[in-house]
Design an enzyme around this catalytic site. Structure first.
Site, short mmCIF file in Angstrom:
data_model
loop_
_atom_site.label_atom_id
_atom_site.label_comp_id
_atom_site.label_asym_id
_atom_site.label_seq_id
_atom_site.Cartn_x
_atom_site.Cartn_y
_atom_site.Cartn_z
N CYS A 1 0.86 -1.19 0.00
CA CYS A 1 0.00 0.00 0.00
C CYS A 1 0.90 1.24 0.00
O CYS A 1 1.77 1.37 0.86
CB CYS A 1 -0.91 0.00 1.23
SG CYS A 1 -1.85 1.53 1.40
N ASP B 1 -0.41 -5.81 0.54
CA ASP B 1 -1.71 -6.11 -0.05
C ASP B 1 -1.57 -7.43 -0.81
O ASP B 1 -0.52 -7.73 -1.37
CB ASP B 1 -2.15 -5.01 -1.03
CG ASP B 1 -2.54 -3.73 -0.32
OD1 ASP B 1 -3.20 -3.82 0.72
OD2 ASP B 1 -2.18 -2.65 -0.82
#
Length: 150
Positions: free
Chosen positions: A49, A56
């Site tokens: 992120c 992620d």
């Protein structure tokens, strides 16, 4: 022109430090006169992120109808692995991968589905394609269910 001597395949190759530094190799399609679908599924794709720096996770499904070129699978694996330390939003990762493959391969058709696990309680799924698939191909479902706690 790609030759066996210039491929990353069969050589010790470190993970690229970023997607921009990653090299994607292509090889001639031995069936360039035939429409068919090649599928790559990356069930453990990761990126970072860009805001929080937290990892992620996604399942990526890449389908393409090759023209003259195929993507060499080791180079694709290394390219996708380069996102592991790359800060970008889900939409950027998914579409950038699709566009890079389109530009490299010039396929008759390409689609990518990014099935991202929840961030902040909301899963973000991203889909991109180059146009309509050829009428002569069989394009199966991606096999990834809509979010239900994957």
């Amino acid at each position: 022109m790609t030759t066996p001597e210039t491929l990353q395949l069969g050589q010790a190759t470190p993970l690229p430090t970023s997607p921009a530094d990653a090299r994607l190799d292509r090889v001639p399609n031995p069936h360039a006169d035939t429409d068919y679908v090649a599928r790559f599924t990356a069930p453990e794709f990761t990126s970072i992120c860009p805001v929080t720096g937290q990892p992620d996770f996604a399942i990526l499904v890449i389908d393409y109808v090759p023209g003259d070129w195929l993507v060499e699978s080791k180079s694709l694996k290394l390219y996708l692995g380069a996102f592991r330390n790359h800060g970008a939003f889900h939409e950027d990762c998914t579409v950038a991968i699709g566009k890079r493959l389109r530009d490299l391969l010039e396929p008759r058709y390409l689609r990518i589905g990014g099935y991202w696990y929840p961030r902040g309680g909301i899963p973000i799924d991203v889909f991109w394609q180059t146009g309509d698939p050829p009428k002569t191909i069989w394009l199966p479902e991606t096999g990834v269910a809509p979010y239900r706690g994957r």
